[in-house]
Design a protein around this motif. Structure first.
Motif, PDB file in Angstrom:
ATOM      1  N   ALA A 125       0.829  -1.202   0.000  1.00 20.96           N
ATOM      2  CA  ALA A 125       0.000   0.000   0.000  1.00 20.96           C
ATOM      3  C   ALA A 125       0.868   1.257   0.000  1.00 20.96           C
ATOM      4  O   ALA A 125       0.564   2.245  -0.678  1.00 20.96           O
ATOM      5  CB  ALA A 125      -0.922  -0.011   1.222  1.00 20.96           C
ATOM      6  N   ARG A 126       1.948   1.216   0.761  1.00 24.69           N
ATOM      7  CA  ARG A 126       2.862   2.364   0.812  1.00 24.69           C
ATOM      8  C   ARG A 126       3.479   2.622  -0.567  1.00 24.69           C
ATOM      9  O   ARG A 126       3.562   3.768  -1.009  1.00 24.69           O
ATOM     10  CB  ARG A 126       3.952   2.090   1.838  1.00 24.69           C
ATOM     11  CG  ARG A 126       4.964   3.212   1.993  1.00 24.69           C
ATOM     12  CD  ARG A 126       5.989   2.826   3.040  1.00 24.69           C
ATOM     13  NE  ARG A 126       5.381   2.712   4.352  1.00 24.69           N
ATOM     14  CZ  ARG A 126       5.898   2.005   5.359  1.00 24.69           C
ATOM     15  NH1 ARG A 126       7.024   1.325   5.175  1.00 24.69           N
ATOM     16  NH2 ARG A 126       5.304   1.974   6.525  1.00 24.69           N
ATOM     17  N   ALA A 127       3.923   1.558  -1.231  1.00 23.48           N
ATOM     18  CA  ALA A 127       4.523   1.717  -2.558  1.00 23.48           C
ATOM     19  C   ALA A 127       3.512   2.287  -3.548  1.00 23.48           C
ATOM     20  O   ALA A 127       3.839   3.157  -4.354  1.00 23.48           O
ATOM     21  CB  ALA A 127       5.050   0.370  -3.056  1.00 23.48           C
ATOM     22  N   LEU A 128       2.288   1.811  -3.467  1.00 19.02           N
ATOM     23  CA  LEU A 128       1.252   2.303  -4.374  1.00 19.02           C
ATOM     24  C   LEU A 128       0.962   3.772  -4.104  1.00 19.02           C
ATOM     25  O   LEU A 128       0.640   4.534  -5.027  1.00 19.02           O
ATOM     26  CB  LEU A 128      -0.015   1.470  -4.207  1.00 19.02           C
ATOM     27  CG  LEU A 128       0.093   0.024  -4.690  1.00 19.02           C
ATOM     28  CD1 LEU A 128      -1.143  -0.765  -4.299  1.00 19.02           C
ATOM     29  CD2 LEU A 128       0.290  -0.024  -6.201  1.00 19.02           C
ATOM     30  N   GLY A 129       1.081   4.184  -2.848  1.00 13.46           N
ATOM     31  CA  GLY A 129       0.892   5.582  -2.513  1.00 13.46           C
ATOM     32  C   GLY A 129       1.905   6.482  -3.191  1.00 13.46           C
ATOM     33  O   GLY A 129       1.647   7.667  -3.431  1.00 13.46           O
ATOM     34  N   HIS A 130       3.069   5.913  -3.529  1.00 12.35           N
ATOM     35  CA  HIS A 130       4.108   6.659  -4.250  1.00 12.35           C
ATOM     36  C   HIS A 130       3.999   6.466  -5.759  1.00 12.35           C
ATOM     37  O   HIS A 130       4.910   6.849  -6.506  1.00 12.35           O
ATOM     38  CB  HIS A 130       5.488   6.217  -3.768  1.00 12.35           C
ATOM     39  CG  HIS A 130       5.821   6.694  -2.391  1.00 12.35           C
ATOM     40  ND1 HIS A 130       6.136   8.004  -2.111  1.00 12.35           N
ATOM     41  CD2 HIS A 130       5.864   6.026  -1.204  1.00 12.35           C
ATOM     42  CE1 HIS A 130       6.383   8.129  -0.811  1.00 12.35           C
ATOM     43  NE2 HIS A 130       6.212   6.959  -0.247  1.00 12.35           N
ATOM     44  N   LYS A 158      -9.075  -9.077  -3.090  1.00 14.50           N
ATOM     45  CA  LYS A 158     -10.214  -8.285  -3.550  1.00 14.50           C
ATOM     46  C   LYS A 158      -9.833  -6.824  -3.746  1.00 14.50           C
ATOM     47  O   LYS A 158     -10.304  -6.172  -4.685  1.00 14.50           O
ATOM     48  CB  LYS A 158     -11.363  -8.394  -2.542  1.00 14.50           C
ATOM     49  CG  LYS A 158     -12.069  -9.740  -2.544  1.00 14.50           C
ATOM     50  CD  LYS A 158     -13.245  -9.724  -1.581  1.00 14.50           C
ATOM     51  CE  LYS A 158     -14.044 -11.010  -1.677  1.00 14.50           C
ATOM     52  NZ  LYS A 158     -15.220 -11.000  -0.774  1.00 14.50           N
ATOM     53  N   PHE A 159      -8.990  -6.317  -2.860  1.00 12.04           N
ATOM     54  CA  PHE A 159      -8.642  -4.901  -2.939  1.00 12.04           C
ATOM     55  C   PHE A 159      -7.539  -4.638  -3.954  1.00 12.04           C
ATOM     56  O   PHE A 159      -7.717  -3.855  -4.892  1.00 12.04           O
ATOM     57  CB  PHE A 159      -8.205  -4.395  -1.568  1.00 12.04           C
ATOM     58  CG  PHE A 159      -7.836  -2.942  -1.556  1.00 12.04           C
ATOM     59  CD1 PHE A 159      -8.816  -1.969  -1.571  1.00 12.04           C
ATOM     60  CD2 PHE A 159      -6.506  -2.545  -1.549  1.00 12.04           C
ATOM     61  CE1 PHE A 159      -8.485  -0.621  -1.581  1.00 12.04           C
ATOM     62  CE2 PHE A 159      -6.165  -1.201  -1.558  1.00 12.04           C
ATOM     63  CZ  PHE A 159      -7.156  -0.235  -1.572  1.00 12.04           C
ATOM     64  N   PHE A 160      -6.394  -5.305  -3.775  1.00 10.45           N
ATOM     65  CA  PHE A 160      -5.229  -4.969  -4.591  1.00 10.45           C
ATOM     66  C   PHE A 160      -5.340  -5.446  -6.030  1.00 10.45           C
ATOM     67  O   PHE A 160      -4.784  -4.820  -6.940  1.00 10.45           O
ATOM     68  CB  PHE A 160      -3.958  -5.529  -3.957  1.00 10.45           C
ATOM     69  CG  PHE A 160      -3.542  -4.815  -2.704  1.00 10.45           C
ATOM     70  CD1 PHE A 160      -3.074  -3.511  -2.746  1.00 10.45           C
ATOM     71  CD2 PHE A 160      -3.625  -5.442  -1.470  1.00 10.45           C
ATOM     72  CE1 PHE A 160      -2.692  -2.842  -1.597  1.00 10.45           C
ATOM     73  CE2 PHE A 160      -3.245  -4.790  -0.314  1.00 10.45           C
ATOM     74  CZ  PHE A 160      -2.777  -3.483  -0.372  1.00 10.45           C
ATOM     75  N   PRO A 205      -4.817  -1.099 -11.165  1.00 14.25           N
ATOM     76  CA  PRO A 205      -4.048  -1.299 -12.399  1.00 14.25           C
ATOM     77  C   PRO A 205      -2.545  -1.346 -12.180  1.00 14.25           C
ATOM     78  O   PRO A 205      -1.826  -1.899 -13.013  1.00 14.25           O
ATOM     79  CB  PRO A 205      -4.442  -0.081 -13.256  1.00 14.25           C
ATOM     80  CG  PRO A 205      -4.902   0.947 -12.276  1.00 14.25           C
ATOM     81  CD  PRO A 205      -5.558   0.183 -11.174  1.00 14.25           C
ATOM     82  N   GLN A 206      -2.058  -0.806 -11.050  1.00  9.70           N
ATOM     83  CA  GLN A 206      -0.611  -0.801 -10.790  1.00  9.70           C
ATOM     84  C   GLN A 206      -0.118  -2.122 -10.200  1.00  9.70           C
ATOM     85  O   GLN A 206       1.073  -2.295  -9.990  1.00  9.70           O
ATOM     86  CB  GLN A 206      -0.236   0.317  -9.819  1.00  9.70           C
ATOM     87  CG  GLN A 206      -0.744   1.691 -10.188  1.00  9.70           C
ATOM     88  CD  GLN A 206      -1.992   2.036  -9.398  1.00  9.70           C
ATOM     89  OE1 GLN A 206      -2.975   1.309  -9.409  1.00  9.70           O
ATOM     90  NE2 GLN A 206      -1.931   3.142  -8.684  1.00  9.70           N
TER      91      GLN A 206
END
Length: 207
Positions: free
Chosen positions: A60-65, A85-87, A91-92
């Motif tokens: 989640a942290r990486a996706l935030g960047h 279900k979430f991740f 698309p990333q």
């Protein structure tokens, strides 16, 4: 009673500021000495709950960047987990559930071994792909423990991955070969678990 307990608020504040200044000097020196830029290999091990949860927190942290990520789950065989279900909808994230479930549920050694090998073959080109900032290999360590994958082969591939790719591996027990090439190793201890108190597993907490 110590002399410090009779100090004025001003004296206590002065001591506090001196301690913080010294601490900042130490931290700044450590930051200045860390100049190498490359991906890291993190191992999350131990018999406590939270290894995969920690890995998905980093995801989640990486996706935030705005980073591109991948997940390969080596054991979990159901697509109903909260993390899937979430991740998997993002698309990333390239999310792959490769296992058939826990070994005591499948009770099929050949099936489990083949699933592990397929998951590993899927992982190998990912490790060389600089487009991935973070790859989570959830429960990979069990594949080594059960003899489905060779520890030396896995360690070599992880050590020789693309320089900028970060990898997180989870599992209770880590092979010595993986420990030898890891950058960060965290051990999560089991000091208690609701399941042993008869509490039923529940979505959002356990899957």
């Amino acid at each position: 009673m110590s002399d410090q307990e009779y100090d004025s608020p001003e004296a206590r504040e002065e001591r506090y500021l001196k301690r913080q200044k010294k601490k900042k000097e130490i931290v700044d020196a450590r930051i200045a000495s860390a100049t190498e830029e490359r991906g890291v290999l993190l191992l999350l091990r131990g018999n406590g709950k939270g290894k995969s949860s920690s890995a998905f927190g980093m995801l989640a942290r990486a996706l935030g960047h705005g980073q591109r990520c991948a997940v390969v789950q080596f054991i979990k065989g159901r697509g109903s987990t909260g993390e899937y279900k979430f991740f998997s909808e993002l698309p990333q994230v390239d999310f792959h559930v490769m296992g058939h479930g826990f070994s005591w549920e499948t009770q099929d050694l050949d099936k489990d071994r083949e699933a592990a090998r397929q998951a590993w073959q899927l992982t190998l080109p990912m490790l060389q792909n600089p487009d991935y900032n973070l790859i989570v290999l959830d429960e990979l360590s069990y594949m080594i423990k059960y003899g489905h994958l060779d520890a030396a082969e896995v360690a070599e591939a992880l050590a020789n991955r693309h320089r900028m790719v970060n990898v997180v591996v989870t599992g209770r027990v880590m092979a010595d070969e993986l420990l030898a090439v890891a950058d960060t190793v965290s051990t999560i201890k089991d000091d208690g678990h609701a399941f042993r108190k008869g509490v039923k597993s529940q979505p959002g907490i356990d899957w």
